[in-house]
Design an enzyme around this catalytic site. Structure first.
Site, PDB file in Angstrom:
ATOM      1  N   ASP A  42      -6.918   4.215  -4.348  1.00  0.00           N
ATOM      2  CA  ASP A  42      -7.800   4.639  -3.443  1.00  0.00           C
ATOM      3  C   ASP A  42      -8.260   5.564  -2.959  1.00  0.00           C
ATOM      4  OD1 ASP A  42      -7.633   2.321  -0.746  1.00  0.00           O
ATOM      5  OD2 ASP A  42      -7.020   3.920   0.003  1.00  0.00           O
ATOM      6  N   LYS A  72       0.779  -1.508   0.078  1.00  0.00           N
ATOM      7  CA  LYS A  72       0.152   0.103  -0.090  1.00  0.00           C
ATOM      8  C   LYS A  72       0.634   1.035   0.148  1.00  0.00           C
ATOM      9  CE  LYS A  72      -4.507   1.012   0.459  1.00  0.00           C
ATOM     10  NZ  LYS A  72      -5.474   0.021   0.101  1.00  0.00           N
TER      11      LYS A  72
HETATM   12  P1  NDP Z   1     -12.524   7.510  -3.129  1.00  0.00           P
HETATM   13  O1  NDP Z   1     -11.574   8.845  -3.020  1.00  0.00           O
HETATM   14  O2  NDP Z   1     -13.500   7.770  -4.239  1.00  0.00           O
HETATM   15  O3  NDP Z   1     -14.289   7.852  -1.745  1.00  0.00           O
HETATM   16  C1  NDP Z   1     -13.687   8.756  -0.228  1.00  0.00           C
HETATM   17  C2  NDP Z   1     -14.957   8.970  -0.286  1.00  0.00           C
HETATM   18  O4  NDP Z   1     -15.503   8.716   0.904  1.00  0.00           O
HETATM   19  C3  NDP Z   1     -15.651   9.844  -0.275  1.00  0.00           C
HETATM   20  O5  NDP Z   1     -16.984  10.569  -0.559  1.00  0.00           O
HETATM   21  C4  NDP Z   1     -15.116  10.773   1.042  1.00  0.00           C
HETATM   22  O6  NDP Z   1     -15.631  12.089   1.719  1.00  0.00           O
HETATM   23  C5  NDP Z   1     -15.560   9.579   2.030  1.00  0.00           C
HETATM   24  N1  NDP Z   1     -13.286   9.990   3.354  1.00  0.00           N
HETATM   25  C6  NDP Z   1     -12.689   9.857   2.891  1.00  0.00           C
HETATM   26  N2  NDP Z   1     -12.087   9.820   3.720  1.00  0.00           N
HETATM   27  C7  NDP Z   1     -13.240  10.277   4.352  1.00  0.00           C
HETATM   28  C8  NDP Z   1     -12.572  10.622   6.155  1.00  0.00           C
HETATM   29  N3  NDP Z   1     -12.083  10.823   6.858  1.00  0.00           N
HETATM   30  N4  NDP Z   1     -14.149  11.233   7.109  1.00  0.00           N
HETATM   31  C9  NDP Z   1     -15.491  10.977   6.180  1.00  0.00           C
HETATM   32  N5  NDP Z   1     -15.118  10.406   5.206  1.00  0.00           N
HETATM   33  C10 NDP Z   1     -14.289  10.438   4.576  1.00  0.00           C
HETATM   34  O7  NDP Z   1     -12.352   6.453  -1.884  1.00  0.00           O
HETATM   35  P2  NDP Z   1     -12.842   4.989  -2.128  1.00  0.00           P
HETATM   36  O8  NDP Z   1     -13.959   4.894  -2.847  1.00  0.00           O
HETATM   37  O9  NDP Z   1     -12.027   4.214  -3.538  1.00  0.00           O
HETATM   38  O10 NDP Z   1     -13.261   4.453  -1.588  1.00  0.00           O
HETATM   39  C11 NDP Z   1     -13.373   4.380  -0.303  1.00  0.00           C
HETATM   40  C12 NDP Z   1     -12.807   2.791   0.847  1.00  0.00           C
HETATM   41  O11 NDP Z   1     -13.002   1.647   0.499  1.00  0.00           O
HETATM   42  C13 NDP Z   1     -11.531   2.634   1.357  1.00  0.00           C
HETATM   43  O12 NDP Z   1     -11.738   2.998   3.292  1.00  0.00           O
HETATM   44  C14 NDP Z   1     -10.420   2.438   1.131  1.00  0.00           C
HETATM   45  O13 NDP Z   1      -9.681   2.138   1.178  1.00  0.00           O
HETATM   46  C15 NDP Z   1     -11.640   1.214   0.714  1.00  0.00           C
HETATM   47  N6  NDP Z   1     -11.348   0.502  -0.531  1.00  0.00           N
HETATM   48  C16 NDP Z   1     -11.470   1.071  -2.355  1.00  0.00           C
HETATM   49  C17 NDP Z   1     -11.191   0.436  -3.251  1.00  0.00           C
HETATM   50  C18 NDP Z   1     -10.887   0.673  -4.961  1.00  0.00           C
HETATM   51  O14 NDP Z   1     -10.692   0.381  -5.699  1.00  0.00           O
HETATM   52  N7  NDP Z   1     -11.149   2.180  -4.998  1.00  0.00           N
HETATM   53  C19 NDP Z   1     -10.804  -1.006  -2.830  1.00  0.00           C
HETATM   54  C20 NDP Z   1     -11.494  -1.500  -1.270  1.00  0.00           C
HETATM   55  C21 NDP Z   1     -11.023  -0.899  -0.490  1.00  0.00           C
HETATM   56  P3  NDP Z   1     -14.324  13.593   1.422  1.00  0.00           P
HETATM   57  O15 NDP Z   1     -14.795  13.604  -0.357  1.00  0.00           O
HETATM   58  O16 NDP Z   1     -15.897  15.028   1.830  1.00  0.00           O
HETATM   59  O17 NDP Z   1     -13.390  13.298   1.704  1.00  0.00           O
END
Ligand code: NDP
Length: 445
Positions: free
Chosen positions: A166, A126
């Site tokens: 991510d 990561k």
């Molecule tokens: P994105 O950046 O596309 O979206 C993240 C979302 O979560 C946004 O809406 C963001 O809001 C919100 N968010 C992020 N950090 C925080 C925080 N500290 N508090 C509140 N809201 C938060 O990311 P992903 O959808 O790719 O990832 C989301 C989760 O899924 C993560 O935990 C990631 O590790 C996990 N994941 C992702 C994979 C992938 O293929 N993308 C694979 C496996 C797991 P804002 O815009 O306001 O920051």
């Protein structure tokens, strides 16, 4: 906690000071696997736990870049190469101001077991940076990505380490990172996954994590003769994982009533149908706006500064970030009738929250099993790149579905406790055994 686990954790904490998320992730795995190790002392003798909690390599580097005002900015870049026993390091890059060594080590550690569960040959890694893409222009994001890759390129490669997206890293960022890698190496290879469809990407990769989490929930519900059809679902986040979770829930006849971002939650009891979802995708992926605008557009409730867990639902899909469901959120979910939690995000539930779910005997699928669909299709993207072919949407989706069913079966195999399936135990032991055996076979590595 047994004395053995406590003693082990003391050493981990002393060695990795202040890395609280890493301690949390390690403790969960050690608690699950210790009884298994005691029955199979060869792993204890070979000090597998001590070795598996130490990254094979940690790279930390300076990322200087010039912003639109001509001012110099400096961020910190990381890549944690955790374990390569069963394949090249594989895992995403996170761009978020909260990124630090402890968060990336927890993510890399979880990735090792997740990747093992997928049945594909991928090690765990990561990386990322404390760079905040929010409010930055495309030009600034490109400048950052180019500088980041100008160091990272010497550590990665299609047979060494293959990063992906991510939080904060989607198609735009992968494009800039890939462009810079290609320029520096003079090679067109599958060194990153999540690439654009016209330049080596796989169909279904953007959808994979969200779709996979819903497939996993469907498998869990099946064990109780139930399904997603007709279920009211709460979803957190509004990024990649959340968006495709909503899409798949809709396809299977369920209804999602929430989405969120770091500012607040929208609650739409009528359901986020495909048309509204298209608005969210445009808002988040193109305009890069806030989820509040959904409430204004569709005239529904906006809960400023709140997470979705107070809303009544049958199933919950945390899809934002780590530790977003604490003990009181978990109690609220159970009290309101939630019977299924499938984690799209990594480690979104605190240990106290997990205890609430497990004591209530609801279906609880931890991230390393439930969100493994994303890395699985990344693995399939690597295979397609190696054979220089691209598979059809139907073919990739069928493979993704098959992998999620197989991960569920592994969890059932190792996690069944009487009538209850402890998916945490199942995923941890199921993921651990393959990596540990490979480490034993490969000698002192
Ligand atoms: P994105 O950046 O596309 O979206 C993240 C979302 O979560 C946004 O809406 C963001 O809001 C919100 N968010 C992020 N950090 C925080 C925080 N500290 N508090 C509140 N809201 C938060 O990311 P992903 O959808 O790719 O990832 C989301 C989760 O899924 C993560 O935990 C990631 O590790 C996990 N994941 C992702 C994979 C992938 O293929 N993308 C694979 C496996 C797991 P804002 O815009 O306001 O920051």
């Amino acid at each position: 906690m047994s004395n053995k686990i406590e003693a082990f954790m003391e050493k981990v904490k002393a060695k990795n000071t202040g890395e609280t998320e890493f301690h949390q992730a390690v403790q969960e795995v050690v608690e699950s696997v210790m009884p298994y190790l005691e029955k199979n002392p060869k792993y204890l003798k070979a000090k597998i736990l001590e070795r598996i909690t130490e990254p094979e390599r940690t790279i930390i580097f300076r990322v200087p870049w010039l912003d639109d005002k001509g001012e110099i900015q400096v961020n910190r870049g990381y890549r944690i190469e955790m374990n390569s026993a069963i394949g090249p390091y594989k895992g995403g890059l996170r761009l978020h101001p909260s990124v630090n060594l402890g968060i990336l080590k927890f993510l890399a550690f979880e990735q090792v077991f997740k990747n093992s569960l997928t049945t594909l040959p991928m090690g765990g890694g990561k990386g990322g940076s404390d760079f905040d893409p929010k409010g930055k222009s495309d030009n600034e994001v490109m400048k950052f990505c180019q500088s980041f890759m100008s160091e990272l390129f010497r550590h990665i490669g299609p047979d060494t380490d293959v990063p992906a997206g991510d939080i904060g890293v989607g198609g735009r960022e992968i494009g800039y990172l890939f462009g810079q890698y290609k320029r520096l190496r003079n090679e067109f290879t599958g060194v990153l996954t999540g690439k654009g469809l016209k330049w080596g990407g796989s169909l279904i990769r953007p959808e994979a994590t969200g779709y996979g989490a819903v497939y996993f929930a469907e498998e869990m519900l099946k064990t109780r003769g139930d399904s997603i059809k007709g279920k009211v679902c709460t979803v957190s986040g509004s990024g990649n994982v959340a968006q495709y979770t909503v899409e798949k829930v809709n396809q299977l006849g369920g209804k999602c009533v929430t989405l969120s971002d770091s500012n607040g939650t929208i609650y739409d009891p009528k359901g986020i149908d495909d048309k509204k979802l298209a608005f969210v995708m445009e808002l988040k992926n193109v305009k890069r706006g806030r989820i509040k605008e959904y409430a204004t557009k569709y005239g529904c409730k906006y809960l400023e500064g709140k997470r979705p867990w107070g809303m009544k639902c049958d199933a919950a899909f945390p899809s934002a970030t780590q530790n977003e469901i604490d003990k009181s959120d978990a109690k609220e979910l159970v009290k309101n009738g939630c019977i299924c939690v499938a984690e799209g995000a990594n480690m979104p539930t605190t240990p106290e929250g997990i205890e609430v779910f497990q004591n209530a005997k609801i279906l609880y699928g931890p991230g390393k099993a439930a969100n493994a669909g994303g890395v699985s299709v990344s693995g399939l993207e690597m295979s397609q790149n190696s054979e220089r072919l691209s598979w059809s949407r139907k073919e990739v989706d069928a493979k993704l579905h098959g992998i999620m069913v197989s991960i569920h079966q592994t969890c059932v195999k190792y996690g069944t406790e009487g009538k209850y399936i402890n998916y945490v135990k199942g995923a941890n032991i199921g993921g651990f055994v393959k990596v540990a055996d490979a480490m034993l076979d490969q000698g002192l590595v």
